[in-house]
Design a protein around this motif. Sequence first.
Motif, PDB file in Angstrom:
ATOM      1  N   ASP A 191      20.930 -14.437   5.368  1.00  0.00           N
ATOM      2  CA  ASP A 191      20.564 -14.316   6.775  1.00  0.00           C
ATOM      3  C   ASP A 191      19.146 -13.790   6.914  1.00  0.00           C
ATOM      4  N   GLU A 192      18.823 -12.806   6.093  1.00  0.00           N
ATOM      5  CA  GLU A 192      17.484 -12.233   6.123  1.00  0.00           C
ATOM      6  C   GLU A 192      16.424 -13.320   5.874  1.00  0.00           C
ATOM      7  N   MET A 193      16.719 -14.193   4.881  1.00  0.00           N
ATOM      8  CA  MET A 193      15.788 -15.255   4.537  1.00  0.00           C
ATOM      9  C   MET A 193      15.716 -16.307   5.652  1.00  0.00           C
ATOM     10  N   LEU A 194      16.876 -16.624   6.220  1.00  0.00           N
ATOM     11  CA  LEU A 194      16.885 -17.649   7.273  1.00  0.00           C
ATOM     12  C   LEU A 194      16.124 -17.182   8.513  1.00  0.00           C
ATOM     13  N   LEU A 195      16.173 -15.893   8.766  1.00  0.00           N
ATOM     14  CA  LEU A 195      15.401 -15.345   9.889  1.00  0.00           C
ATOM     15  C   LEU A 195      13.918 -15.623   9.695  1.00  0.00           C
ATOM     16  N   LYS A 196      13.456 -15.421   8.450  1.00  0.00           N
ATOM     17  CA  LYS A 196      12.037 -15.645   8.150  1.00  0.00           C
ATOM     18  C   LYS A 196      11.684 -17.130   8.251  1.00  0.00           C
ATOM     19  N   ALA A 245      13.196 -19.343  10.091  1.00  0.00           N
ATOM     20  CA  ALA A 245      13.202 -19.728  11.503  1.00  0.00           C
ATOM     21  C   ALA A 245      11.911 -19.266  12.165  1.00  0.00           C
ATOM     22  N   LYS A 246      11.481 -18.066  11.820  1.00  0.00           N
ATOM     23  CA  LYS A 246      10.253 -17.512  12.390  1.00  0.00           C
ATOM     24  C   LYS A 246       9.052 -18.383  12.001  1.00  0.00           C
ATOM     25  N   ALA A 247       9.104 -18.903  10.788  1.00  0.00           N
ATOM     26  CA  ALA A 247       8.014 -19.766  10.313  1.00  0.00           C
ATOM     27  C   ALA A 247       8.103 -21.160  10.948  1.00  0.00           C
ATOM     28  N   GLY A 248       9.185 -21.421  11.691  1.00  0.00           N
ATOM     29  CA  GLY A 248       9.332 -22.702  12.409  1.00  0.00           C
ATOM     30  C   GLY A 248       9.559 -23.879  11.487  1.00  0.00           C
ATOM     31  N   ALA A 305       5.222 -26.607   5.085  1.00  0.00           N
ATOM     32  CA  ALA A 305       6.286 -25.611   5.025  1.00  0.00           C
ATOM     33  C   ALA A 305       5.881 -24.464   4.095  1.00  0.00           C
ATOM     34  N   LYS A 306       5.280 -24.829   2.974  1.00  0.00           N
ATOM     35  CA  LYS A 306       4.862 -23.815   2.004  1.00  0.00           C
ATOM     36  C   LYS A 306       3.813 -22.881   2.623  1.00  0.00           C
ATOM     37  N   GLU A 349       4.331 -18.801   3.346  1.00  0.00           N
ATOM     38  CA  GLU A 349       3.443 -17.808   2.766  1.00  0.00           C
ATOM     39  C   GLU A 349       2.764 -16.978   3.851  1.00  0.00           C
ATOM     40  N   ALA A 350       2.466 -17.601   4.992  1.00  0.00           N
ATOM     41  CA  ALA A 350       1.894 -16.877   6.123  1.00  0.00           C
ATOM     42  C   ALA A 350       2.885 -15.833   6.644  1.00  0.00           C
ATOM     43  N   ASN A 351       4.182 -16.096   6.433  1.00  0.00           N
ATOM     44  CA  ASN A 351       5.216 -15.159   6.872  1.00  0.00           C
ATOM     45  C   ASN A 351       5.703 -14.273   5.718  1.00  0.00           C
ATOM     46  N   HIS A 352       4.902 -14.168   4.704  1.00  0.00           N
ATOM     47  CA  HIS A 352       5.135 -13.267   3.569  1.00  0.00           C
ATOM     48  C   HIS A 352       6.400 -13.615   2.783  1.00  0.00           C
TER      49      HIS A 352
END
Lengths: 143, 439
Positions: A84-89, A91-94, A123-124, A128-131
């Motif tokens: 879930d933690e990863m999916l949040l990121k 999703a945030k990265a769109g 996507a990559k 990376e922009a979202n750490h």
Amino acid sequence: MAFTLSVFLENKITRFEEVTASLRSERINIRSLSLTGMPHGWGILNLLVDQPERAYKLLSDKGNSVSMEEVIAVAMEDEAGGLDEMLLKIAKAGIHVENAYTRLIAEKNIAVLLLVVQDFIEAKKRLEANHVVVLDDKIVYGK
Amino acid sequence: MKREYWQEELEVLHRNELKKLQVERLQATLGHAGRSPFYNKVFQQKNIKADNIKDVEQIWDLPFTTKQDLRENFPYGFLTMPKKEIVRLHSSSGTTGNPTVVFHNRHDLDSWANLVARSLFIAGVRDTDVFQNICGYGLFTGGLGFQYGIEKLGALSIPAGAGNSLRQIKLMRDYGTTAAHAIPSYLGRLYEVFEAEGLDPKKDTQLRIFVIGAEPHTDEQRRRIEEMYGVKAYNSFGLTEMNGPGVAFECEYQDGMHIWEDAYLVEIVNPDTLEPVPDGDYGELVITTLDRQAMPLIRYRTRDITRIIPDRCKCGRTHRRIDRITGRSDDMFIIKGCNVFPMQIEGILLKIPEVGSDYMITLETMNGNDEMVVEVEVKKDWFRGDIRRLESLTRSITAQIRDEVLVKPAVKLVEAGSLPKPEGKAVRVIDLRNGGIKN
């Protein structure tokens, strides 16, 4: 950068085993797999193996319909809430995920999430922009 | 007084008299035919003159007509009169290549309606019946063909059309349907809908007669239909080129189909040598129209395999009977009442770059429903591991085949190289059906 293989499989008793027998004969190790779509009478076998280029050539030479696709591999914590933690990121990265599967690397205590996306490079960049660290293929293949 | 015949004078006509009538009508038919561009050319080449025909056996000197001839002379090459005189056409399915088309003038339609009425009459249908015609209307001959026959007979017709089982059952119950025409595989399916609705056709309808045909079925399947519905089911035979329904029909004895020899000159030939075979032997049915003006056909090869039943029927009619169709001398098959040539499906696949040209058609009965399964090979270099692409390919092939043959296939994608390669005469069609009727 990592690659997965997709194999078109008819829903026949022996077909799945024929593929694994080919890989076995060349000592290619399967790290993860998923099989989808069998109700159609056919399905697609997605394979993550340690030597994708060799596996691709081998299966193709044996007459299989096979394709090789680039996937993005990211590391998750191997604990409750890790995905879930990863999916949040993500999703945030769109990023729109077309297909996904996972692989555990027990000795390193990490879980790898493999993502099939439409635009791999974009996507990559966004991840990376979202750490989010995109894993090296060696870790994914487990060499 | 109980009426036994629709046209007694014709139905029990002594065979010598019947032959005389055939010769007269054959001469007239050749006269009409000679006015069509196609036969005019053939008759001139072969020096054929209607007046020289003195005996039906002389038909053997005339050339055959094939489906290929019809296609090559599409659309008007067989027409014997100006279009002004023509009032209707019927045609086979198909969007690629030339369909088989047959034209009728008023005389032809009247003659056809009378033959259908006579056919229904010998199966026991009377003007007091309520007759539900469960089949497609339109270019298909089963709709309008039966419609005009039912009206000629004087029964109350319900032009129900095909499909929509719940509505069919409602019509039967609302109007007290006593007789119906449908393809046998559909009746198996319809019965399941009756059951699902908690209805028993034996108790909950007034059905007494079914007219079935247009699709191969066995006598056991007929008996099963009769048991399920509590009716008598009569087999029938017809083809678009010979008008449609009303060519041959079973009488009350249900022992072979009387072919109306005042309207059709029948031959059974060996499909390889094209020589006539004796009565009782199986061969290809060849028919010459004897009462058609707009588009007569001479020695038309139906490709249907059957035989003449040699003995006289107990009903007293002198018109001989043909047996159940046992097969074809070409590779056409019939599913859900539609004629399908494997070539039609091959033609579609050749135009789809994603699949190979090898294919396999399996006809099978699934859940009481006849299905046409078409297996096609996905080309290796097209495969991308994307399910949606494969699904959309499946949908596209399904739609294209359905548009061509009017039957929706179950398209199954298979791996490249997995279908048998054609060697010599390839087997492309496997028929595993039981007529849609559970045993």
